[in-house]
Design a protein around this motif. Structure first.
Motif, PDB file in Angstrom:
ATOM      1  N   LEU A 148       0.836  -1.199   0.000  1.00 49.16           N
ATOM      2  CA  LEU A 148       0.000   0.000   0.000  1.00 49.16           C
ATOM      3  C   LEU A 148       0.873   1.252   0.000  1.00 49.16           C
ATOM      4  O   LEU A 148       2.037   1.220   0.405  1.00 49.16           O
ATOM      5  CB  LEU A 148      -0.908   0.016   1.229  1.00 49.16           C
ATOM      6  CG  LEU A 148      -1.891  -1.146   1.349  1.00 49.16           C
ATOM      7  CD1 LEU A 148      -2.654  -1.042   2.666  1.00 49.16           C
ATOM      8  CD2 LEU A 148      -2.847  -1.170   0.177  1.00 49.16           C
ATOM      9  N   SER A 149       0.290   2.357  -0.434  1.00 49.45           N
ATOM     10  CA  SER A 149       1.020   3.624  -0.509  1.00 49.45           C
ATOM     11  C   SER A 149       0.785   4.427   0.755  1.00 49.45           C
ATOM     12  O   SER A 149       0.087   5.438   0.745  1.00 49.45           O
ATOM     13  CB  SER A 149       0.563   4.424  -1.735  1.00 49.45           C
ATOM     14  OG  SER A 149       0.652   3.644  -2.900  1.00 49.45           O
ATOM     15  N   ALA A 198      -3.299  11.135  -2.215  1.00 52.07           N
ATOM     16  CA  ALA A 198      -3.099  11.144  -3.666  1.00 52.07           C
ATOM     17  C   ALA A 198      -4.246  10.454  -4.389  1.00 52.07           C
ATOM     18  O   ALA A 198      -4.398  10.616  -5.601  1.00 52.07           O
ATOM     19  CB  ALA A 198      -1.776  10.464  -4.010  1.00 52.07           C
ATOM     20  N   GLY A 199      -5.046   9.695  -3.656  1.00 54.58           N
ATOM     21  CA  GLY A 199      -6.221   9.078  -4.257  1.00 54.58           C
ATOM     22  C   GLY A 199      -7.423  10.006  -4.295  1.00 54.58           C
ATOM     23  O   GLY A 199      -8.504   9.589  -4.699  1.00 54.58           O
ATOM     24  N   SER A 238      -7.692   8.099 -13.792  1.00 55.85           N
ATOM     25  CA  SER A 238      -6.293   7.944 -13.389  1.00 55.85           C
ATOM     26  C   SER A 238      -6.139   6.982 -12.212  1.00 55.85           C
ATOM     27  O   SER A 238      -5.278   6.092 -12.225  1.00 55.85           O
ATOM     28  CB  SER A 238      -5.717   9.321 -13.035  1.00 55.85           C
ATOM     29  OG  SER A 238      -4.391   9.220 -12.594  1.00 55.85           O
ATOM     30  N   ILE A 239      -6.976   7.129 -11.187  1.00 51.08           N
ATOM     31  CA  ILE A 239      -6.876   6.266 -10.004  1.00 51.08           C
ATOM     32  C   ILE A 239      -7.285   4.833 -10.353  1.00 51.08           C
ATOM     33  O   ILE A 239      -6.666   3.864  -9.874  1.00 51.08           O
ATOM     34  CB  ILE A 239      -7.729   6.812  -8.846  1.00 51.08           C
ATOM     35  CG1 ILE A 239      -7.236   8.194  -8.422  1.00 51.08           C
ATOM     36  CG2 ILE A 239      -7.713   5.865  -7.657  1.00 51.08           C
ATOM     37  CD1 ILE A 239      -5.810   8.231  -7.932  1.00 51.08           C
ATOM     38  N   HIS A 240      -8.312   4.670 -11.165  1.00 53.30           N
ATOM     39  CA  HIS A 240      -8.685   3.312 -11.595  1.00 53.30           C
ATOM     40  C   HIS A 240      -7.520   2.632 -12.298  1.00 53.30           C
ATOM     41  O   HIS A 240      -7.258   1.434 -12.085  1.00 53.30           O
ATOM     42  CB  HIS A 240      -9.905   3.354 -12.518  1.00 53.30           C
ATOM     43  CG  HIS A 240     -11.224   3.477 -11.795  1.00 53.30           C
ATOM     44  ND1 HIS A 240     -11.339   3.406 -10.427  1.00 53.30           N
ATOM     45  CD2 HIS A 240     -12.494   3.640 -12.270  1.00 53.30           C
ATOM     46  CE1 HIS A 240     -12.618   3.532 -10.079  1.00 53.30           C
ATOM     47  NE2 HIS A 240     -13.335   3.673 -11.182  1.00 53.30           N
ATOM     48  N   VAL A 276      -1.868  22.397 -16.241  1.00 57.46           N
ATOM     49  CA  VAL A 276      -2.318  22.058 -14.891  1.00 57.46           C
ATOM     50  C   VAL A 276      -1.435  20.945 -14.347  1.00 57.46           C
ATOM     51  O   VAL A 276      -0.679  20.320 -15.087  1.00 57.46           O
ATOM     52  CB  VAL A 276      -3.802  21.637 -14.873  1.00 57.46           C
ATOM     53  CG1 VAL A 276      -4.684  22.752 -15.436  1.00 57.46           C
ATOM     54  CG2 VAL A 276      -4.030  20.355 -15.649  1.00 57.46           C
ATOM     55  N   SER A 277      -1.534  20.698 -13.055  1.00 53.03           N
ATOM     56  CA  SER A 277      -0.669  19.687 -12.451  1.00 53.03           C
ATOM     57  C   SER A 277      -1.033  18.294 -12.958  1.00 53.03           C
ATOM     58  O   SER A 277      -2.184  18.030 -13.317  1.00 53.03           O
ATOM     59  CB  SER A 277      -0.765  19.741 -10.924  1.00 53.03           C
ATOM     60  OG  SER A 277      -1.988  19.211 -10.478  1.00 53.03           O
ATOM     61  N   ARG A 278      -0.061  17.421 -12.967  1.00 55.71           N
ATOM     62  CA  ARG A 278      -0.244  16.090 -13.549  1.00 55.71           C
ATOM     63  C   ARG A 278      -1.357  15.310 -12.860  1.00 55.71           C
ATOM     64  O   ARG A 278      -2.040  14.509 -13.494  1.00 55.71           O
ATOM     65  CB  ARG A 278       1.075  15.309 -13.452  1.00 55.71           C
ATOM     66  CG  ARG A 278       2.141  15.791 -14.403  1.00 55.71           C
ATOM     67  CD  ARG A 278       3.515  15.238 -14.027  1.00 55.71           C
ATOM     68  NE  ARG A 278       3.524  13.800 -13.878  1.00 55.71           N
ATOM     69  CZ  ARG A 278       3.706  12.925 -14.893  1.00 55.71           C
ATOM     70  NH1 ARG A 278       3.864  13.370 -16.124  1.00 55.71           N
ATOM     71  NH2 ARG A 278       3.717  11.632 -14.660  1.00 55.71           N
ATOM     72  N   ARG A 279      -1.559  15.515 -11.578  1.00 56.04           N
ATOM     73  CA  ARG A 279      -2.585  14.794 -10.824  1.00 56.04           C
ATOM     74  C   ARG A 279      -3.709  15.717 -10.361  1.00 56.04           C
ATOM     75  O   ARG A 279      -4.446  15.384  -9.443  1.00 56.04           O
ATOM     76  CB  ARG A 279      -1.965  14.084  -9.623  1.00 56.04           C
ATOM     77  CG  ARG A 279      -0.800  13.156  -9.950  1.00 56.04           C
ATOM     78  CD  ARG A 279      -1.208  11.968 -10.788  1.00 56.04           C
ATOM     79  NE  ARG A 279      -0.067  11.084 -10.999  1.00 56.04           N
ATOM     80  CZ  ARG A 279       0.192  10.437 -12.120  1.00 56.04           C
ATOM     81  NH1 ARG A 279      -0.625  10.566 -13.154  1.00 56.04           N
ATOM     82  NH2 ARG A 279       1.247   9.649 -12.234  1.00 56.04           N
TER      83      ARG A 279
END
Length: 482
Positions: A148-149, A198-199, A238-240, A276-279
């Motif tokens: 896990l992160s 981050a999620g 992105s999260i998926h 814009v920011s990558r995330r």
């Protein structure tokens, strides 16, 4: 003999203090916890020095009940709502308020013995307990071993090489975020909220912004609403992809994982090229979105980066899906009982998707229906289906951006509840303001709803198989201990 009252009616018999919030006296609180009939789904439970709270769902609408804490004690919501135990334990660690008749063993949730004071958020904190507490389980997965992160530790009771029970150790993940937000204006708080996990660089600030808007008696206009929706769908895709890649690596499906990584990188690059920011960090503000954000070209760029990759991802999923059969299965009854949200809940027959209640939502784009299999294969298939839905939803919004609706503004009560359906489930914020600053705040990340079902999902596994199972669940430690 008086007619028996439903849980919802009992709550609404209390003193209404905000749009969906009712103060109950101790007798009403007890009646709510012992009401016959249906138990409303519990979203979250928490307490401070003054009051104990339960946030419930009635249909798809939030219903908040609270009662006074007397002599540091209150009647435990977990006596009725099994999922309330975690919130009770957290509240005891932070405030020293005790839930009477609580379920469980009362083990600390956050305070593992290393804090400089006991009950640090209480008006009457105690001296430090001193000495780290030993963990209960016979087997341990340190944070770096879980896959896990984030700093979440798992302790297991093992019988004949197989997991029998799981204890979550979140002390190292606790960052004191809520304490740091109290006293700030919502605008001052937003940069911290935007970095909770981050999620949820979009989902968390969006839920917070909606809560603040309700507290201020405001409704964001349709243009702002549609920008928020598009940002949330880009984050969902992105999260998926991240969770699919982690799941695939857990079963040695490296080719699928690599394709997911490449697709996610293409989306990040499209965001960067649009300035814009990558995330998508710091895109959501309390009253809208970052100055200079051009949502139409951003959505078009992300769509163009992702759409051509879908067919290959779906084909690779078909090839490797059998490896995920039966992995970390969540029973439908548990998903319903503990209000497990997001892909993990929907793959276990709990169809709740808070996007469906949003004003202005293009419902025809939300076609993914979930599953009742409840295993990693169902979750992975649903993530793919939801990516396709997200692309279709972005198309629909771009075709009618800023479409008006008749959503009325709420009364200004200085208190609000906001929700956003993030990639991993429903993110909830409750905010109370005083003189323009945050007087009180509660955050419920979807990871919290997974804690009471982890044991059932991992029971019978060998400890060395746990990281692969956890990857498919989409558990993020960062939002659990705030």
């Amino acid at each position: 003999m008086a007619a028996m009252r439903s849980m919802g009616r009992i709550i609404r018999s209390g003193e209404r203090v905000a749009l969906s919030h009712y103060h109950l006296d101790p007798a009403q609180w007890s009646e709510m916890l012992t009401a016959p009939g249906t138990t409303l789904p519990l979203i979250s439970c928490w307490a401070d020095d003054a009051r104990a709270y339960v946030l419930l769902l009635e249909g798809d609408c939030p219903l908040l009940a609270s009662t006074i804490v007397e002599d540091r004690r209150y009647l435990a919501p977990s006596s009725r709502f099994a999922g309330a135990e975690w919130g009770e334990r957290v509240s005891y660690d932070l405030y020293g308020v005790e839930a009477m008749d609580a379920r469980g063993n009362g083990a600390p949730a956050l305070d593992e013995g290393g804090w400089t004071s006991t009950w640090p958020l209480s008006s009457r904190p105690g001296p430090a307990a001193g000495g780290l507490r030993p963990l209960a389980g016979s087997h341990l997965l340190r944070p770096e071993q879980t896959g896990l992160s984030g700093p979440l530790e798992l302790s297991f009771e093992v019988l004949k090489g197989k997991i029998r029970d799981v204890e979550v150790c979140a002390g190292a993940a606790h960052r004191g975020l809520v304490a740091r937000l109290v006293g700030k204006t919502p605008e001052e708080a937003m940069p911290l909220v935007s970095r909770v996990t981050a999620g949820g660089f979009v989902a968390h600030p969006l839920a917070f912004a909606r809560a603040v808007a309700q507290a201020r008696g405001l409704v964001p206009g349709p243009g702002i609403r549609d920008v928020w929706m598009i940002l949330l769908e880009i984050e969902r895709i992105s999260i998926h992809l991240f969770d699919m890649a982690r799941t695939a690596r857990g079963v040695d499906a490296e080719l699928l994982a690599t394709h997911c990584d490449h697709a996610r990188e293409a989306i990040a690059r499209a965001c960067s090229e649009q300035g814009v920011s990558r995330r998508l960090m710091d895109m959501v503000t309390c009253d809208g979105f970052r100055d200079g954000l051009e949502i139409v070209p951003l959505a078009q760029a992300v769509h163009a980066a992702m759409q051509p990759r879908l067919a290959a991802l779906e084909e690779l999923h078909r090839v490797f899906a059998p490896r995920l059969d039966g992995v970390a299965t969540l029973d439908a009854r548990l998903a319903e009982c503990f209000a497990v949200g997001g892909v993990t809940g929907r793959a276990s027959a709990r169809s709740m998707d808070m996007r469906r209640r949003e004003a202005g939502m293009r419902l025809e784009a939300l076609r993914a229906t979930g599953s009742s299999r409840g295993d990693a294969r169902a979750r992975e298939g649903l993530r793919l289906a939801e990516i396709r839905d997200s692309l279709a939803l972005m198309e629909r919004i771009l075709g009618s951006i800023g479409l008006e609706d008749d959503e009325p503004a709420p009364d200004r009560t200085e208190e609000g509840i906001g929700v956003a359906e993030g990639a991993r489930g429903d993110v909830w914020y409750w905010v109370r303001l005083k003189d323009g600053r945050i007087e009180s705040l509660h955050v419920r990340d979807p990871g919290v709803s997974l804690l009471p079902v982890l044991g059932a999902m991992l029971r019978g596994y060998a400890v060395d198989r746990v990281p692969a199972a956890l990857g498919s669940i989409g558990l993020s430690p960062a939002g659990i201990a705030l």
